[in-house]
Enzyme design. Structure first.
Site, PDB file in Angstrom:
ATOM      1  N   LYS A 287       0.966  -1.404  -0.029  1.00  0.00           N
ATOM      2  CA  LYS A 287       0.215   0.144   0.063  1.00  0.00           C
ATOM      3  C   LYS A 287       1.023   1.215   0.000  1.00  0.00           C
ATOM      4  O   LYS A 287       1.471   1.579   0.950  1.00  0.00           O
ATOM      5  CB  LYS A 287      -0.879  -0.084   1.321  1.00  0.00           C
TER       6      LYS A 287
ATOM      7  N   ASP B 199      -2.739   9.966   4.072  1.00  0.00           N
ATOM      8  CA  ASP B 199      -4.113   9.551   4.195  1.00  0.00           C
ATOM      9  C   ASP B 199      -4.820  10.576   5.117  1.00  0.00           C
ATOM     10  O   ASP B 199      -4.898  10.475   6.480  1.00  0.00           O
ATOM     11  CB  ASP B 199      -4.097   7.977   4.774  1.00  0.00           C
TER      12      ASP B 199
ATOM     13  N   LYS C 296     -10.446  12.497   8.503  1.00  0.00           N
ATOM     14  CA  LYS C 296      -9.892  12.044   9.809  1.00  0.00           C
ATOM     15  C   LYS C 296     -10.020  13.058  10.861  1.00  0.00           C
ATOM     16  O   LYS C 296      -9.808  14.102  10.598  1.00  0.00           O
ATOM     17  CB  LYS C 296      -8.701  11.624   9.813  1.00  0.00           C
TER      18      LYS C 296
ATOM     19  N   ASP D 268       1.463   6.307   5.434  1.00  0.00           N
ATOM     20  CA  ASP D 268       0.575   5.287   5.106  1.00  0.00           C
ATOM     21  C   ASP D 268       1.143   4.533   3.795  1.00  0.00           C
ATOM     22  O   ASP D 268       0.193   3.836   3.032  1.00  0.00           O
ATOM     23  CB  ASP D 268      -0.824   6.072   5.120  1.00  0.00           C
TER      24      ASP D 268
ATOM     25  N   ASP E 298     -12.199   6.668   3.636  1.00  0.00           N
ATOM     26  CA  ASP E 298     -10.958   6.464   4.595  1.00  0.00           C
ATOM     27  C   ASP E 298     -10.734   5.190   4.766  1.00  0.00           C
ATOM     28  O   ASP E 298      -9.570   4.686   4.900  1.00  0.00           O
ATOM     29  CB  ASP E 298     -11.250   7.058   5.998  1.00  0.00           C
TER      30      ASP E 298
ATOM     31  N   GLU F 145      -9.370   3.563   1.900  1.00  0.00           N
ATOM     32  CA  GLU F 145      -9.001   3.681   0.869  1.00  0.00           C
ATOM     33  C   GLU F 145      -7.865   2.564   0.343  1.00  0.00           C
ATOM     34  O   GLU F 145      -7.589   2.495  -0.721  1.00  0.00           O
ATOM     35  CB  GLU F 145      -8.277   4.955   0.389  1.00  0.00           C
TER      36      GLU F 145
ATOM     37  N   ARG G 175      -7.714  -0.613   0.711  1.00  0.00           N
ATOM     38  CA  ARG G 175      -8.028  -1.632   0.157  1.00  0.00           C
ATOM     39  C   ARG G 175      -8.626  -1.397  -1.316  1.00  0.00           C
ATOM     40  O   ARG G 175      -8.511  -2.474  -2.161  1.00  0.00           O
ATOM     41  CB  ARG G 175      -9.284  -2.379   0.923  1.00  0.00           C
TER      42      ARG G 175
END
Ligand code: BES
Ligand code: ZN
Ligand code: ZN
Length: 508
Positions: free
Chosen positions: A261, A266, A273, A284, A343, A345, A347
């Protein structure tokens, strides 16, 4: 840092004695290297103040030399876990005390009750020394005297075999590559953009001789990667798709695929968030960094295997162009994703990455991602969550985790959970129907849908009667994004997954 193997202590190097409760220092390999006066001095010192577990003393000897005495528990309870921490602790003390050269006895790190060979211990401890000697200083003005790092660790060993020497150097390389991944993850989002992550992969490829291709938006559009493109829409820093091919195995050998990833920041997107949640979100892309540096390590260790690395790189940001809740994205696989939460994101981008990885007809896929806060709710900060569809891989990863200190703990990958990610208006949805309950599991089960998907090449094999499940491991490393108190690692990223993958590719 230099790590050498020596038969005798070098004169300018400070001896480190790990003193187990109830042990006799006279029998310590390093003790005989001291002058009689120094030995007597240490005896007198220990008689006055016996060294307990957890205590350390840097003492000045009559010969003007110094010695570092480190208290340890009884040898019988000195586990491999404790030995790894001990290696880091010694570096951390040396740095604090401004000691630049140390000698340790390899024997001191052989824990009771492990099946590790001498060579394995040497390799692992070399890695531990290296990762304890790292600090991310790039954005700080150096102090007048310069940054303090240990310059040399000498491993004392009576009869070092050529294999042991090699193991020490491999361990050092692995440590350096873990540190390189940490540096990538620590780099702030203002500099660590998808393009920059791509550049870093290109540079690594040039340096160590493997192929790296970085796809831009246009190329991704052509491939139908609307999931990656969708997540990346809100950012001025446009997405990239990084493809690494390290093909040093036999031509016919199917590759190992590593997928990471690469969310360079993020924010959560429109499902923004809260302040506290934004804290480490420049990290991230830790999974992507781990994949890039694992392949660099493979090259430096001259691993004779075929390995591909896939890193979808995006920034998850807010703007008038951001993807929205209830958007439906069509993935490269053809499956559609109903966005329930912008959020979740990771996956979404990994869906396309896993599909792309399958083009190589890999014999195994390992993905590594800071995927869910829920994995940290489940496990705390001491183990990454992991999921697999293969019992052998479960055993293997648990063992590697214990061995390297890149700890993992399994969670269920069961079809029953698939119910929770069925979409209403899309094939799957990116948030569990049960809200955040079992969030790490629904994240994994979501990814599974894209691993399971039949692909052209596999279908062909199926026709030939060789249909089999594609072995897959999902590492949710969110719990171990950053170091914790008492680990003797610098503040910031620790690059979870890197050691796991390096050991895995060597042995698989
Ligand atoms: N990058 C985060 C997960 C994360 C959290 C990593 C803390 C490292 C430390 C991920 O993209 C995310 O936001 N996940 C959500 C998923 C939820 C909306 C289903 C989460 O865990 O809250
Ligand atoms: Zn997120
Ligand atoms: Zn994320």
């Amino acid at each position: 840092m230099k790590i050498l193997t020596v038969r005798k202590r070098l004169p300018e190097s400070i001896p480190v004695f790990i003193l187990f409760e109830g042990s006799n220092i006279n029998r310590h390999l390093l003790f005989t290297s001291l002058t009689e006066a120094d030995q007597q001095f240490i005896h007198a010192f220990l008689a006055k103040s016996p060294l307990k577990d957890g205590y350390t003393h840097l003492i000045f000897l009559p010969s003007k030399n110094e010695a570092l005495l480190v208290g340890a528990p009884q040898q019988a309870v000195f586990t491999h876990r404790k030995a790894m921490l001990m290696a880091r602790k010694i570096i951390s003390i040396a740095r604090k005390e401004k000691v630049r050269r140390i000698t340790v006895a390899l024997d001191d790190f052989r824990a009771s009750g492990t099946h590790l060979t001498r060579d394995e211990v040497a390799e692992i401890m070399a890695t531990q020394f290296e990762i304890a000697n790292f600090e991310f200083t790039r954005y700080k003005t150096p102090p007048a005297s310069g940054w303090m790092f240990v310059e040399e660790v000498a491993l004392l060993e009576k009869k070092p075999s050529p294999r042991l020497l090699k193991a020490v150097q491999s361990g050092k390389i692995i440590g350096e590559e873990i540190n390189n991944a940490r540096a990538l993850a620590n780099t702030p989002g203002m500099d660590m953009t998808p393009e920059h992550l791509g550049d870093m992969a290109l540079i690594a490829g040039k340096e160590y001789g493997f192929d790296v291709q970085v796809l831009d938006e246009k190329a991704m559009q052509k491939l139908g990667m609307s999931a990656v493109l969708g997540v990346g829409k809100g950012s001025m820093h446009k997405p990239r798709f990084i493809i690494i091919e390290y093909l040093k195995g036999k031509k016919a050998e199917r590759p190992i695929a590593l997928v990471g990833k690469g969310v360079t920041f993020d924010s959560g997107g429109l499902n923004l968030k809260p302040s506290a949640g934004l804290a480490d979100m420049h990290m991230d892309m830790s999974g992507g960094a781990a994949v890039i540096r694992t392949i660099a390590a493979a090259a430096r260790l001259k691993v004779r295997k075929n390995i591909v690395g896939i890193v979808p790189a995006v920034e998850n940001m807010i703007s008038g162009e951001s993807y929205r809740p209830q958007d439906v994205l069509k993935t490269m696989s053809g499956k559609t994703i109903e966005i329930k939460d912008t959020d979740a994101e990771g996956r979404v981008i990994l869906a396309d990455a896993l599909t792309y990885a399958k083009r190589y007809d890999p014999r195994v896929i390992v993905d590594v991602a800071t995927l869910t806060g829920a994995s940290a709710v489940a496990l705390g900060e001491r183990a990454s969550a992991f999921f697999t569809n293969h019992a052998g891989l479960e055993k293997q990863f648990r063992e590697i985790g214990e061995k390297t200190g890149d700890f993992v703990w399994p969670l269920p990958l069961w079809e029953e959970y698939e119910e929770e990610i069925k979409g209403t208006f899309g094939d799957v949805q990116n948030l569990g129907r049960n809200d955040r309950r079992g969030g790490a599991i629904t994240g994994a089960v979501f990814l599974w849908q894209f691993v399971k998907d039949p692909i052209a090449t596999r279908d062909k094999r199926k026709e030939k009667g060789n249909a089999s499940v594609l072995p897959w491991v999902h590492l949710d490393v969110a719990p171990r994004t950053t170091s914790i108190e008492g680990e003797f690692l610098a503040k910031g990223a620790i690059a979870p997954g890197t050691a796991l993958m390096v050991y895995f590719i060597r042995s698989f």
